[in-house]
Design an enzyme around this catalytic site. Structure first.
Site, PDB file in Angstrom:
ATOM      1  N   CYS A   1      57.213   9.055  -8.178  1.00  0.00           N
ATOM      2  CA  CYS A   1      56.309   9.084  -6.829  1.00  0.00           C
ATOM      3  C   CYS A   1      56.274   7.989  -6.068  1.00  0.00           C
ATOM      4  O   CYS A   1      56.430   7.997  -4.652  1.00  0.00           O
ATOM      5  CB  CYS A   1      54.802   9.328  -7.331  1.00  0.00           C
ATOM      6  SG  CYS A   1      54.660  10.792  -8.095  1.00  0.00           S
TER       7      CYS A   1
ATOM      8  N   ASN B   1      50.783  17.285  -5.233  1.00  0.00           N
ATOM      9  CA  ASN B   1      51.478  15.967  -5.426  1.00  0.00           C
ATOM     10  C   ASN B   1      52.938  16.254  -5.215  1.00  0.00           C
ATOM     11  O   ASN B   1      53.551  17.123  -5.887  1.00  0.00           O
ATOM     12  CB  ASN B   1      51.196  15.439  -6.838  1.00  0.00           C
ATOM     13  CG  ASN B   1      51.943  14.279  -7.254  1.00  0.00           C
ATOM     14  OD1 ASN B   1      52.934  13.824  -6.650  1.00  0.00           O
ATOM     15  ND2 ASN B   1      51.481  13.748  -8.435  1.00  0.00           N
TER      16      ASN B   1
ATOM     17  N   HIS C   1      49.496   7.539  -2.175  1.00  0.00           N
ATOM     18  CA  HIS C   1      50.007   8.510  -3.027  1.00  0.00           C
ATOM     19  C   HIS C   1      49.116   9.506  -2.988  1.00  0.00           C
ATOM     20  O   HIS C   1      48.149   9.401  -3.539  1.00  0.00           O
ATOM     21  CB  HIS C   1      50.699   8.185  -4.115  1.00  0.00           C
ATOM     22  CG  HIS C   1      51.350   9.190  -4.956  1.00  0.00           C
ATOM     23  ND1 HIS C   1      52.011  10.188  -4.362  1.00  0.00           N
ATOM     24  CD2 HIS C   1      51.134   9.454  -6.301  1.00  0.00           C
ATOM     25  CE1 HIS C   1      52.582  11.162  -5.496  1.00  0.00           C
ATOM     26  NE2 HIS C   1      51.764  10.698  -6.682  1.00  0.00           N
TER      27      HIS C   1
HETATM   28  N1  ACO Z   1      41.923  24.363 -15.692  1.00  0.00           N
HETATM   29  C1  ACO Z   1      40.939  24.276 -16.314  1.00  0.00           C
HETATM   30  N2  ACO Z   1      40.419  23.646 -17.287  1.00  0.00           N
HETATM   31  C2  ACO Z   1      41.696  22.631 -17.456  1.00  0.00           C
HETATM   32  C3  ACO Z   1      42.744  22.506 -16.797  1.00  0.00           C
HETATM   33  C4  ACO Z   1      42.875  23.544 -15.755  1.00  0.00           C
HETATM   34  N3  ACO Z   1      43.920  23.511 -14.805  1.00  0.00           N
HETATM   35  N4  ACO Z   1      43.531  21.654 -17.071  1.00  0.00           N
HETATM   36  C5  ACO Z   1      42.820  21.056 -18.331  1.00  0.00           C
HETATM   37  N5  ACO Z   1      41.685  21.639 -18.366  1.00  0.00           N
HETATM   38  C6  ACO Z   1      40.605  21.426 -19.404  1.00  0.00           C
HETATM   39  C7  ACO Z   1      41.254  20.633 -20.676  1.00  0.00           C
HETATM   40  O1  ACO Z   1      41.868  21.715 -21.535  1.00  0.00           O
HETATM   41  C8  ACO Z   1      39.982  19.933 -21.415  1.00  0.00           C
HETATM   42  O2  ACO Z   1      39.498  20.756 -22.086  1.00  0.00           O
HETATM   43  P1  ACO Z   1      38.369  20.491 -23.173  1.00  0.00           P
HETATM   44  O3  ACO Z   1      37.531  19.313 -22.879  1.00  0.00           O
HETATM   45  O4  ACO Z   1      37.861  21.729 -23.801  1.00  0.00           O
HETATM   46  O5  ACO Z   1      39.555  19.783 -24.010  1.00  0.00           O
HETATM   47  C9  ACO Z   1      39.209  19.644 -20.048  1.00  0.00           C
HETATM   48  O6  ACO Z   1      39.773  20.603 -18.906  1.00  0.00           O
HETATM   49  C10 ACO Z   1      39.219  18.153 -19.246  1.00  0.00           C
HETATM   50  O7  ACO Z   1      40.756  17.847 -19.402  1.00  0.00           O
HETATM   51  P2  ACO Z   1      41.069  16.292 -18.813  1.00  0.00           P
HETATM   52  O8  ACO Z   1      42.630  16.353 -19.034  1.00  0.00           O
HETATM   53  O9  ACO Z   1      40.349  15.439 -19.744  1.00  0.00           O
HETATM   54  O10 ACO Z   1      40.853  16.451 -17.293  1.00  0.00           O
HETATM   55  P3  ACO Z   1      40.613  15.482 -16.344  1.00  0.00           P
HETATM   56  O11 ACO Z   1      39.306  15.342 -15.621  1.00  0.00           O
HETATM   57  O12 ACO Z   1      41.356  14.177 -16.890  1.00  0.00           O
HETATM   58  O13 ACO Z   1      41.717  15.946 -15.025  1.00  0.00           O
HETATM   59  C11 ACO Z   1      44.009  15.900 -14.511  1.00  0.00           C
HETATM   60  C12 ACO Z   1      42.973  16.308 -15.634  1.00  0.00           C
HETATM   61  C13 ACO Z   1      43.530  16.540 -12.989  1.00  0.00           C
HETATM   62  C14 ACO Z   1      45.382  16.203 -14.936  1.00  0.00           C
HETATM   63  C15 ACO Z   1      43.626  14.270 -14.357  1.00  0.00           C
HETATM   64  O14 ACO Z   1      43.735  13.759 -15.544  1.00  0.00           O
HETATM   65  C16 ACO Z   1      44.681  13.353 -13.430  1.00  0.00           C
HETATM   66  O15 ACO Z   1      44.629  13.912 -12.259  1.00  0.00           O
HETATM   67  N6  ACO Z   1      45.677  12.533 -14.001  1.00  0.00           N
HETATM   68  C17 ACO Z   1      46.590  11.953 -12.956  1.00  0.00           C
HETATM   69  C18 ACO Z   1      47.616  12.918 -13.147  1.00  0.00           C
HETATM   70  C19 ACO Z   1      48.667  12.487 -11.980  1.00  0.00           C
HETATM   71  O16 ACO Z   1      48.357  11.973 -10.890  1.00  0.00           O
HETATM   72  N7  ACO Z   1      49.967  12.777 -12.509  1.00  0.00           N
HETATM   73  C20 ACO Z   1      50.927  12.300 -11.714  1.00  0.00           C
HETATM   74  C21 ACO Z   1      51.539  11.030 -11.591  1.00  0.00           C
HETATM   75  S1  ACO Z   1      52.864  10.909 -10.415  1.00  0.00           S
HETATM   76  C22 ACO Z   1      54.343  11.230 -10.872  1.00  0.00           C
HETATM   77  O17 ACO Z   1      55.108  10.552 -11.080  1.00  0.00           O
HETATM   78  C23 ACO Z   1      54.911  12.996 -11.070  1.00  0.00           C
END
Ligand code: ACO
Length: 331
Positions: free
Chosen positions: A116, A288, A258
């Site tokens: 990214c 993203n 980003h």
């Molecule tokens: N829809 C509904 N529920 C979901 C989804 C979804 N799409 N995805 C996950 N959940 C659920 C999980 O299963 C979990 O359920 P559980 O509590 O029963 O186990 C619950 O939601 C919470 O999951 P978390 O992973 O803890 O949710 P979080 O608040 O952390 O949000 C997210 C997840 C959006 C992915 C966040 O962690 C995030 O944005 N992380 C950074 C990701 C990022 O920016 N990546 C790109 C990097 S850049 C690159 O190089 C490409």
């Protein structure tokens, strides 16, 4: 220490594929909801390229716009530095395909893999090429078709990513016009690689029936851990770029982070001491787009009149690797 600025970012151009995938579309494919995606990420829709729209083609459209705005033709380009996590082919580089499409006959062309922050890494490389006398006009490109490495059966990643391309002309400046790249900061920590990676399809585990069956040619991500690392690295990158440029948060006109997740953007702005009205946000429209994210946001900010000649910009990004970087630019 090199006296700055010796290079300026003269222009930016973008290309966005017309196809749109909304959160509602995703709810028909996955166990998710528009509310969940908007609340946790800020994303409402993302653009998806057609199979016949290559990364080089998107890059070419963005590059032509950037060159035209800067008053250049492809023949002026001395180097093409193209950042992507989704090259059209593994050999040769997408930058070489772009060079051929543009007809940039005198340019050297190569890809860089920095996920990214790739656009910022490419900007840093462009500055270095100019400083070393390798050229005067460098085309910096960030372009992705992340839809090709996204597992649309995995709700934790499928909701996040989109396609697009951005390009900028980085060229030598005497600083006399007031414009310039005042600082760049680039850093990596390979120990964090397992947080976000594509296990299969490379030299270690070449594409095979097994790789395809295991879906290991798609991105795998430990979302919560990536989130925490993102907040920490973005904070360090903001501090370092401002320190190196000798400017304070109060002087920054616009933070262009980003566009990964609105919560990461808000945490970054808070750490940097910038109110949200000084922060560019378009994650809702594009999701993203990795290395295309910053030029897409910069282009929109220019279009909305939020970046004008003389504006002081703080650009910051993080991504797989882990990699992170930043720049302070006088537009
Ligand atoms: N829809 C509904 N529920 C979901 C989804 C979804 N799409 N995805 C996950 N959940 C659920 C999980 O299963 C979990 O359920 P559980 O509590 O029963 O186990 C619950 O939601 C919470 O999951 P978390 O992973 O803890 O949710 P979080 O608040 O952390 O949000 C997210 C997840 C959006 C992915 C966040 O962690 C995030 O944005 N992380 C950074 C990701 C990022 O920016 N990546 C790109 C990097 S850049 C690159 O190089 C490409």
């Amino acid at each position: 220490m090199i006296r700055r600025p010796f290079a300026e970012m003269a222009s930016v151009g973008v290309a966005v594929p017309p196809g749109i995938l909304t959160n509602h579309d995703l709810t028909r494919m996955l166990d998710t909801s528009d509310e969940w995606i908007v609340e946790r990420t800020g994303i409402r829709e993302r653009h998806i390229a057609r199979p016949d729209q290559s990364v080089a083609m998107l890059s070419c459209e963005a590059s032509m716009k950037a060159l035209e705005q800067a008053g250049h033709t492809p023949r002026d380009v001395d180097a093409i530095v193209l950042a992507t996590a989704t090259p059209d082919r593994l050999l040769p580089s997408t930058a070489c395909d772009l060079q051929a499409l543009l007809g940039a006959e005198k340019a050297m062309a190569f890809d860089i893999a920095a996920a990214c922050p790739g656009f910022l890494f490419a900007t840093g490389v462009a500055e270095g090429l100019i400083a070393a006398g390798q050229g005067e006009v460098v085309l910096v490109v960030g372009a992705e078709k992340l839809s090709t490495i996204t597992d649309f059966q995995d709700r934790s990643t499928a909701i996040l990513f989109g396609d697009g391309a951005g390009a900028a002309v980085v060229r030598r400046t005497s600083g006399a016009n007031g414009r310039g790249i005042l600082s760049t900061f680039l850093k990596s920590d390979g120990k964090l690689a397992p947080l976000l990676y594509r296990p299969g399809g490379g030299a270690m585990d070449p594409i095979s029936e097994k790789v395809v069956c295991e879906r290991s040619h798609y991105m795998k991500m430990a979302g919560r851990e990536v989130f925490k690392a993102a907040v920490l690295t973005m904070a360090e990158a903001c501090d370092e770029a401002m320190r190196r440029a000798g400017v304070s948060a109060g002087e920054i006109d616009l933070l262009i982070p980003h566009q990964a997740n609105i919560r990461i953007i808000e945490a970054t702005a808070k750490h940097a001491g910038l109110p949200m009205d000084k922060v560019m946000v378009n994650v809702d429209r594009y999701g993203n787009t990795s290395s295309a994210s910053i030029p897409l946001a910069l282009d929109q900010a220019i279009g909305e009149g939020r970046v004008k000649p003389g504006s002081l910009l703080l650009l910051v990004a993080f991504g797989a690797g882990f990699t992170w970087g930043s720049a302070v630019i006088r537009w």
